[in-house]
Write a protein that holds these residues in place. Structure first.
Motif, mmCIF file in Angstrom:
data_model
loop_
_atom_site.group_PDB
_atom_site.id
_atom_site.type_symbol
_atom_site.label_atom_id
_atom_site.label_comp_id
_atom_site.label_asym_id
_atom_site.label_seq_id
_atom_site.Cartn_x
_atom_site.Cartn_y
_atom_site.Cartn_z
ATOM 1 N N LYS A 195 0.830 -1.207 0.000
ATOM 2 C CA LYS A 195 0.000 0.000 0.000
ATOM 3 C C LYS A 195 0.866 1.260 0.000
ATOM 4 O O LYS A 195 0.523 2.260 -0.651
ATOM 5 C CB LYS A 195 -0.925 -0.001 1.216
ATOM 6 N N LEU A 196 1.992 1.214 0.723
ATOM 7 C CA LEU A 196 2.902 2.358 0.746
ATOM 8 C C LEU A 196 3.494 2.618 -0.635
ATOM 9 O O LEU A 196 3.567 3.763 -1.094
ATOM 10 C CB LEU A 196 4.021 2.119 1.768
ATOM 11 N N LEU A 197 3.919 1.551 -1.305
ATOM 12 C CA LEU A 197 4.482 1.707 -2.641
ATOM 13 C C LEU A 197 3.442 2.271 -3.607
ATOM 14 O O LEU A 197 3.744 3.165 -4.415
ATOM 15 C CB LEU A 197 4.998 0.365 -3.157
ATOM 16 N N GLN A 198 2.228 1.764 -3.515
ATOM 17 C CA GLN A 198 1.165 2.256 -4.389
ATOM 18 C C GLN A 198 0.872 3.724 -4.113
ATOM 19 O O GLN A 198 0.708 4.527 -5.054
ATOM 20 C CB GLN A 198 -0.106 1.425 -4.191
ATOM 21 N N HIS A 199 0.835 4.079 -2.828
ATOM 22 C CA HIS A 199 0.563 5.465 -2.453
ATOM 23 C C HIS A 199 1.661 6.389 -2.978
ATOM 24 O O HIS A 199 1.371 7.470 -3.520
ATOM 25 C CB HIS A 199 0.465 5.580 -0.928
ATOM 26 N N CYS A 200 2.916 5.971 -2.820
ATOM 27 C CA CYS A 200 4.036 6.795 -3.284
ATOM 28 C C CYS A 200 4.010 6.940 -4.807
ATOM 29 O O CYS A 200 4.300 8.012 -5.346
ATOM 30 C CB CYS A 200 5.364 6.190 -2.853
ATOM 31 N N THR A 201 3.682 5.859 -5.475
ATOM 32 C CA THR A 201 3.633 5.900 -6.940
ATOM 33 C C THR A 201 2.551 6.853 -7.428
ATOM 34 O O THR A 201 2.752 7.602 -8.396
ATOM 35 C CB THR A 201 3.371 4.488 -7.509
ATOM 36 N N GLU A 202 1.422 6.862 -6.747
ATOM 37 C CA GLU A 202 0.301 7.694 -7.181
ATOM 38 C C GLU A 202 0.411 9.134 -6.714
ATOM 39 O O GLU A 202 0.026 10.063 -7.442
ATOM 40 C CB GLU A 202 -1.013 7.092 -6.661
ATOM 41 N N HIS A 203 0.956 9.342 -5.501
ATOM 42 C CA HIS A 203 0.944 10.680 -4.912
ATOM 43 C C HIS A 203 2.329 11.290 -4.730
ATOM 44 O O HIS A 203 2.437 12.491 -4.458
ATOM 45 C CB HIS A 203 0.228 10.646 -3.557
ATOM 46 N N GLY A 204 3.386 10.496 -4.853
ATOM 47 C CA GLY A 204 4.736 11.029 -4.670
ATOM 48 C C GLY A 204 4.993 11.419 -3.224
ATOM 49 O O GLY A 204 4.430 10.853 -2.287
ATOM 50 N N SER A 205 5.834 12.428 -3.051
ATOM 51 C CA SER A 205 6.184 12.919 -1.716
ATOM 52 C C SER A 205 6.229 14.434 -1.760
ATOM 53 O O SER A 205 6.883 15.016 -2.626
ATOM 54 C CB SER A 205 7.549 12.362 -1.283
#
Length: 320
Positions: free
Chosen positions: A148-158
């Motif tokens: 879920k963290l990887l998906q979130h980072c991929t979609e929303h970045g930082s």
């Protein structure tokens, strides 16, 4: 407990030195937990050998060449490489609970009580207290959370380009949902707070359990004379209180350097420890107690290290 661990990350030999000191500081303060070091491919064999002496587990992680979900995410967001590397800590599923600590932190007291906290427990960041600082946090390893963290980072970045922005975005209710997940600042006392709120540091600083050497200038950026117990470098660039910097170098020179020397053998390596002759130009960093006494007696070095210009430079460097 055997299934609980402190975890850190070293991506190169300099941060490996920090991880070595962190590990030794945890051992010196009698932790009962396992120690785990995640390392990048640029950490030398000699440094890896020393880390193996200090840590119970040393695991190589490299999102750029791995065949896991992180590799797929990297193809979409290569700008988040360092962030994805840190997220590997959630894959340590043979542990039930962990405390992640950046390699530029130093433990000055036993902190095993952190394992009484739940995910995601962290201390507020001094720059924006509604965000947590990701240098120290409690988490539960989970492949599901990792995905879920990887998906979130991929979609929303930082929002800050690093792991702290990504993690604060994912654990977005940290500041409002459960006050028990807000760690006291003494578990992640960052250097900037010492200079921005000196009265509070004088009141509470002695209770610090973890010191975080924030900023571009790390402890290993200096040199050290073990005989004189003097840290040398540009004092104006000092990123934390001199007493804590001296404590880091004392531990590094006495416990870590001998192990590195043994591993390197006759090969040259830069330890940072020097025996420089005393000279007028050398400005040793005074101890924490000495500086505290000077401030309390109204004898701050307003024309030197304590000048407004120097404090302003520290703030500017941190904000950049």
């Amino acid at each position: 407990m055997a299934d609980q661990a402190f975890v850190t990350l070293a991506t190169n030999d300099n941060y490996a030195k920090g991880a070595m000191v962190l590990g030794r500081s945890l051992r010196n303060h009698k932790t009962s937990k396992k120690l785990v070091a995640l390392i990048g491919p640029h950490v030398s064999e000699q440094s890896r050998a020393v880390l193996h002496m200090i840590y119970d587990e040393v695991r190589l992680v490299d999102v750029l060449d791995s065949g896991d979900m992180a590799h797929l995410a990297m193809m979409k967001r290569p700008d988040l490489g360092v962030t994805f590397t840190k997220l590997h800590c959630w894959t340590l599923t043979h542990y039930s609970k962990c405390v992640f600590m950046d390699a530029d932190t130093l433990v000055v007291s036993n902190i095993d009580e952190l394992f009484d906290r739940e995910e995601l427990s962290a201390a507020p960041d001094p720059g924006w207290p509604d965000c947590f600082n990701s240098g120290v946090f409690v988490f539960h390893p989970s492949n599901e959370t990792y995905g879920k963290l990887l998906q979130h980072c991929t979609e929303h970045g930082s929002f800050d380009g690093g792991d702290q922005g990504a993690l604060n975005s994912f654990f977005s209710d940290w500041a409002t949902a459960d006050i028990r997940k807000r760690l006291p600042f003494i578990y992640n006392m960052s250097s900037i707070a010492i200079y921005t709120y000196l009265p509070a540091f004088k009141q509470y600083g002695a209770n610090a359990k973890v010191v975080h050497f924030l900023g571009n200038t790390k402890p290993w950026s200096y040199t050290y004379d073990p005989k004189q117990r003097v840290v040398r470098g540009d004092i104006q660039e000092a990123s934390t209180h001199p007493g804590f910097l001296l404590e880091w170098w004392t531990l590094y020179s006495s416990c870590v350097v001998p192990m590195l020397q043994k591993e390197y053998g006759e090969q040259p390596f830069h330890s940072g420890c020097e025996e420089l002759p005393q000279c007028e130009q050398a400005q040793p960093l005074i101890s924490s107690e000495e500086r505290k006494q000077r401030w309390e007696q109204g004898q701050a070095d307003y024309m030197g290290v304590d000048s407004f210009d120097n404090i302003e430079k520290k703030l500017a460097a941190f904000l950049k």
